[in-house]
Scaffold this motif. Structure first.
Motif, PDB file in Angstrom:
ATOM      1  N   ILE A 160       0.828  -1.342  -0.181  1.00 43.51           N
ATOM      2  CA  ILE A 160       0.164   0.346  -0.160  1.00 43.51           C
ATOM      3  C   ILE A 160       1.023   0.944  -0.246  1.00 43.51           C
ATOM      4  O   ILE A 160       0.822   1.914  -0.905  1.00 43.51           O
ATOM      5  N   ALA A 161       1.866   1.068   0.972  1.00 43.57           N
ATOM      6  CA  ALA A 161       2.659   2.444   0.521  1.00 43.57           C
ATOM      7  C   ALA A 161       3.368   2.596  -0.484  1.00 43.57           C
ATOM      8  O   ALA A 161       3.476   3.475  -0.918  1.00 43.57           O
ATOM      9  N   VAL A 162       4.003   1.650  -1.696  1.00 43.77           N
ATOM     10  CA  VAL A 162       4.079   1.569  -2.734  1.00 43.77           C
ATOM     11  C   VAL A 162       3.401   2.358  -3.596  1.00 43.77           C
ATOM     12  O   VAL A 162       3.582   3.585  -4.008  1.00 43.77           O
ATOM     13  N   VAL A 163       2.701   1.826  -3.626  1.00 44.24           N
ATOM     14  CA  VAL A 163       1.073   2.151  -4.779  1.00 44.24           C
ATOM     15  C   VAL A 163       1.209   3.724  -4.154  1.00 44.24           C
ATOM     16  O   VAL A 163       0.625   4.678  -5.541  1.00 44.24           O
ATOM     17  N   VAL A 247       8.860  -2.192 -11.881  1.00 44.90           N
ATOM     18  CA  VAL A 247       9.166  -2.740 -10.697  1.00 44.90           C
ATOM     19  C   VAL A 247       7.562  -2.339  -9.486  1.00 44.90           C
ATOM     20  O   VAL A 247       7.856  -3.542  -8.837  1.00 44.90           O
ATOM     21  N   VAL A 248       6.791  -1.607 -10.105  1.00 48.52           N
ATOM     22  CA  VAL A 248       5.801  -1.427  -8.844  1.00 48.52           C
ATOM     23  C   VAL A 248       4.406  -2.458  -9.229  1.00 48.52           C
ATOM     24  O   VAL A 248       4.175  -3.362  -8.608  1.00 48.52           O
ATOM     25  N   ILE A 249       4.709  -3.030 -10.362  1.00 51.96           N
ATOM     26  CA  ILE A 249       3.914  -3.936 -10.531  1.00 51.96           C
ATOM     27  C   ILE A 249       4.634  -5.253 -10.320  1.00 51.96           C
ATOM     28  O   ILE A 249       3.906  -6.464  -9.997  1.00 51.96           O
ATOM     29  N   PHE A 250       5.733  -5.321 -10.332  1.00 50.51           N
ATOM     30  CA  PHE A 250       6.920  -6.817  -9.516  1.00 50.51           C
ATOM     31  C   PHE A 250       6.248  -7.161  -8.415  1.00 50.51           C
ATOM     32  O   PHE A 250       5.989  -8.278  -8.438  1.00 50.51           O
ATOM     33  N   GLU A 251       6.802  -5.891  -7.502  1.00 48.24           N
ATOM     34  CA  GLU A 251       6.491  -5.597  -5.974  1.00 48.24           C
ATOM     35  C   GLU A 251       5.300  -6.482  -5.852  1.00 48.24           C
ATOM     36  O   GLU A 251       4.861  -7.662  -5.189  1.00 48.24           O
ATOM     37  N   GLU A 252       4.101  -6.408  -6.985  1.00 48.36           N
ATOM     38  CA  GLU A 252       3.007  -6.936  -6.456  1.00 48.36           C
ATOM     39  C   GLU A 252       2.614  -7.526  -6.853  1.00 48.36           C
ATOM     40  O   GLU A 252       2.495  -8.570  -6.156  1.00 48.36           O
ATOM     41  N   ILE A 253       3.728  -8.719  -8.012  1.00 43.57           N
ATOM     42  CA  ILE A 253       3.364 -10.353  -8.229  1.00 43.57           C
ATOM     43  C   ILE A 253       4.001 -11.211  -7.176  1.00 43.57           C
ATOM     44  O   ILE A 253       3.812 -11.692  -6.971  1.00 43.57           O
ATOM     45  N   VAL A 254       5.012 -10.042  -6.798  1.00 37.67           N
ATOM     46  CA  VAL A 254       6.020 -11.022  -5.613  1.00 37.67           C
ATOM     47  C   VAL A 254       5.023 -10.721  -4.586  1.00 37.67           C
ATOM     48  O   VAL A 254       5.148 -11.712  -4.086  1.00 37.67           O
ATOM     49  N   LEU A 293      11.242 -14.890  -1.537  1.00 36.85           N
ATOM     50  CA  LEU A 293      10.065 -13.578  -2.161  1.00 36.85           C
ATOM     51  C   LEU A 293      10.205 -12.392  -1.118  1.00 36.85           C
ATOM     52  O   LEU A 293       9.678 -10.938  -1.306  1.00 36.85           O
ATOM     53  N   ILE A 294       9.558 -12.251   0.218  1.00 36.12           N
ATOM     54  CA  ILE A 294       9.973 -11.040   1.114  1.00 36.12           C
ATOM     55  C   ILE A 294      11.135  -9.933   0.789  1.00 36.12           C
ATOM     56  O   ILE A 294      11.324  -8.983   0.782  1.00 36.12           O
ATOM     57  N   GLY A 295      12.970 -10.445   0.218  1.00 43.55           N
ATOM     58  CA  GLY A 295      13.632  -9.817   0.194  1.00 43.55           C
ATOM     59  C   GLY A 295      13.583  -9.176  -1.349  1.00 43.55           C
ATOM     60  O   GLY A 295      13.781  -7.888  -1.655  1.00 43.55           O
ATOM     61  N   LEU A 296      13.337  -9.707  -1.830  1.00 45.63           N
ATOM     62  CA  LEU A 296      12.629  -9.304  -3.397  1.00 45.63           C
ATOM     63  C   LEU A 296      11.576  -7.981  -3.201  1.00 45.63           C
ATOM     64  O   LEU A 296      11.413  -6.783  -3.566  1.00 45.63           O
ATOM     65  N   LYS A 297      10.448  -8.319  -2.550  1.00 46.94           N
ATOM     66  CA  LYS A 297       9.505  -7.566  -2.208  1.00 46.94           C
ATOM     67  C   LYS A 297      10.092  -6.257  -1.571  1.00 46.94           C
ATOM     68  O   LYS A 297       9.322  -5.032  -1.457  1.00 46.94           O
ATOM     69  N   VAL A 298      10.774  -6.057  -0.474  1.00 48.11           N
ATOM     70  CA  VAL A 298      11.533  -4.852   0.262  1.00 48.11           C
ATOM     71  C   VAL A 298      12.601  -4.430  -0.408  1.00 48.11           C
ATOM     72  O   VAL A 298      12.271  -2.929  -0.474  1.00 48.11           O
ATOM     73  N   PHE A 303      13.372   0.555  -3.296  1.00 49.60           N
ATOM     74  CA  PHE A 303      13.847   1.374  -4.776  1.00 49.60           C
ATOM     75  C   PHE A 303      12.716   1.800  -5.072  1.00 49.60           C
ATOM     76  O   PHE A 303      13.129   2.976  -5.941  1.00 49.60           O
ATOM     77  N   VAL A 304      11.063   1.494  -5.381  1.00 53.50           N
ATOM     78  CA  VAL A 304      10.665   2.414  -5.715  1.00 53.50           C
ATOM     79  C   VAL A 304      10.533   4.029  -4.953  1.00 53.50           C
ATOM     80  O   VAL A 304      10.716   4.918  -5.177  1.00 53.50           O
ATOM     81  N   LEU A 305      11.064   4.181  -3.247  1.00 50.38           N
ATOM     82  CA  LEU A 305      10.221   5.122  -2.136  1.00 50.38           C
ATOM     83  C   LEU A 305      11.468   5.848  -3.076  1.00 50.38           C
ATOM     84  O   LEU A 305      11.472   6.965  -3.090  1.00 50.38           O
ATOM     85  N   PHE A 306      12.786   5.194  -3.121  1.00 52.94           N
ATOM     86  CA  PHE A 306      14.184   6.106  -2.930  1.00 52.94           C
ATOM     87  C   PHE A 306      14.629   6.646  -5.132  1.00 52.94           C
ATOM     88  O   PHE A 306      14.453   8.057  -4.719  1.00 52.94           O
ATOM     89  N   TYR A 307      13.896   5.877  -5.735  1.00 49.23           N
ATOM     90  CA  TYR A 307      13.286   6.663  -7.431  1.00 49.23           C
ATOM     91  C   TYR A 307      12.242   7.581  -7.701  1.00 49.23           C
ATOM     92  O   TYR A 307      12.855   8.675  -7.895  1.00 49.23           O
ATOM     93  N   ARG A 308      11.719   7.426  -6.482  1.00 50.92           N
ATOM     94  CA  ARG A 308      10.502   8.234  -7.171  1.00 50.92           C
ATOM     95  C   ARG A 308      10.872   9.143  -6.653  1.00 50.92           C
ATOM     96  O   ARG A 308      10.576  10.575  -7.052  1.00 50.92           O
TER      97      ARG A 308
END
Length: 315
Positions: A160-163, A247-254, A293-298, A303-308
């Protein structure tokens, strides 16, 4: 020892509350996080101490770049040259907060339990986690076995935070040719050092993820290390070519993958259908897969927080 750390913890927290200078706040935050990590370690929680250290390292880098981005050196010099407030104005401004902190600290000390502490749940987890969940790290067994519901909700909160970040920083372009530059690019020594530690960071992050079931670490700490690798990539190569929306979509898939594995492993009790001789293979596969999976998600989330907010600016 514990009382001294508690007092230092309180003092560092108060410094964070009352400091107006941005750069000093970053330094005080580092001190607060260091005391927190040492406290967690002395209380027998190395995983929590490692998570605190990892989060603070990421946050400090994030704050420094934000300060560098939004404050010019001229503004910071003017801020440092401002005349200090008088004693009366300072007391009126900060006395309520100081009184509240002192009062809460006194209540904590007064109501701190001094009787015999029940260790029933602790002993239950320690004696049963290896045959029931697997692995050698009790912390991993607890949050991926006994408390997997909490883990799911924490993962959902991160989604939710990333979205939300992606929504509020929305740009028509999935990627941009350029973004905010850091002054670290002017330092040859800093870039050289980061080129050396970059491979170490990514290897260490992968190690934490894949060995979280047998040693301190896991998906969360390893994911932060992987995200830090991408920050170093931004610093070193000045690259702004990663489409954040993917990356956001990838995080949701994970996240969906985490739910699927949890449904089969916990809700349908998949271990009940596996022969006893092969149960350890199932347990290790489950723990490593969930940590990965948790590692990829985190990593994706941070990553999204930083780059955005740093590398890709809103247009």
């Amino acid at each position: 020892m514990s009382t001294g750390l508690l007092i230092l913890w309180l003092i560092s927290g108060m410094l964070l509350m009352f400091e107006d200078k941005v750069y000093r706040l970053i330094v005080y935050f580092c001190i607060f996080s260091l005391i927190s990590s040492v406290s967690y370690l002395l209380m027998g929680a190395p995983d929590v101490a490692m998570a605190e250290a990892a989060i603070s390292a990421f946050a400090v880098i994030f704050f420094i770049i934000c300060v560098e981005k939004y404050y010019s050196r001229k503004v910071m010099r003017e801020e440092e040259d401002e005349k200090d407030e008088g004693v009366k104005e300072w007391a009126i401004k900060y006395f309520p907060a100081i009184a509240l902190c002192v009062g809460l600290f006194g209540l904590f000390v007064y109501f701190a339990p001094d009787g015999t502490v029940s260790t029933y749940l602790k002993e239950l987890y320690i004696t049963r986690f290896m045959p029931e969940v697997g692995g050698k790290n009790a912390v991993t067994a607890i949050y991926l076995g006994y408390r997997v519901y909490d883990t799911l909700f924490e993962a959902l909160i991160l989604v939710i935070a990333v979205v939300a970040v992606s929504h509020f920083s929305y740009s028509e372009d999935a990627q941009v040719a350029d973004g905010s530059h850091s002054e670290i690019e002017k330092s040859g020594m800093a870039i050289y050092i980061m080129r050396i530690i970059c491979p170490v960071i990514i290897v260490f992050g992968i190690y934490l993820i894949l060995n979280g079931h047998i040693s301190a670490g896991g998906g969360f700490q390893g994911g932060l290390a992987v995200a830090t690798f991408f920050i170093c990539r931004y610093f070193i190569f000045d690259i702004y070519d990663i489409p954040v929306r993917r990356v956001v979509i990838f995080e949701e898939i994970v996240f969906v993958g985490i739910i699927i594995i949890t449904v089969f492993a916990v809700f349908f009790v998949a271990a009940a259908y596996i022969p006893e001789d092969f149960i350890w293979i199932y347990q290790y596969t489950y723990l490593i897969s969930m940590n990965a999976l948790i590692g990829l998600k985190v990593a994706s989330g941070f990553f999204v927080l930083f780059y955005r907010y740093i590398a890709i600016e809103r247009r």
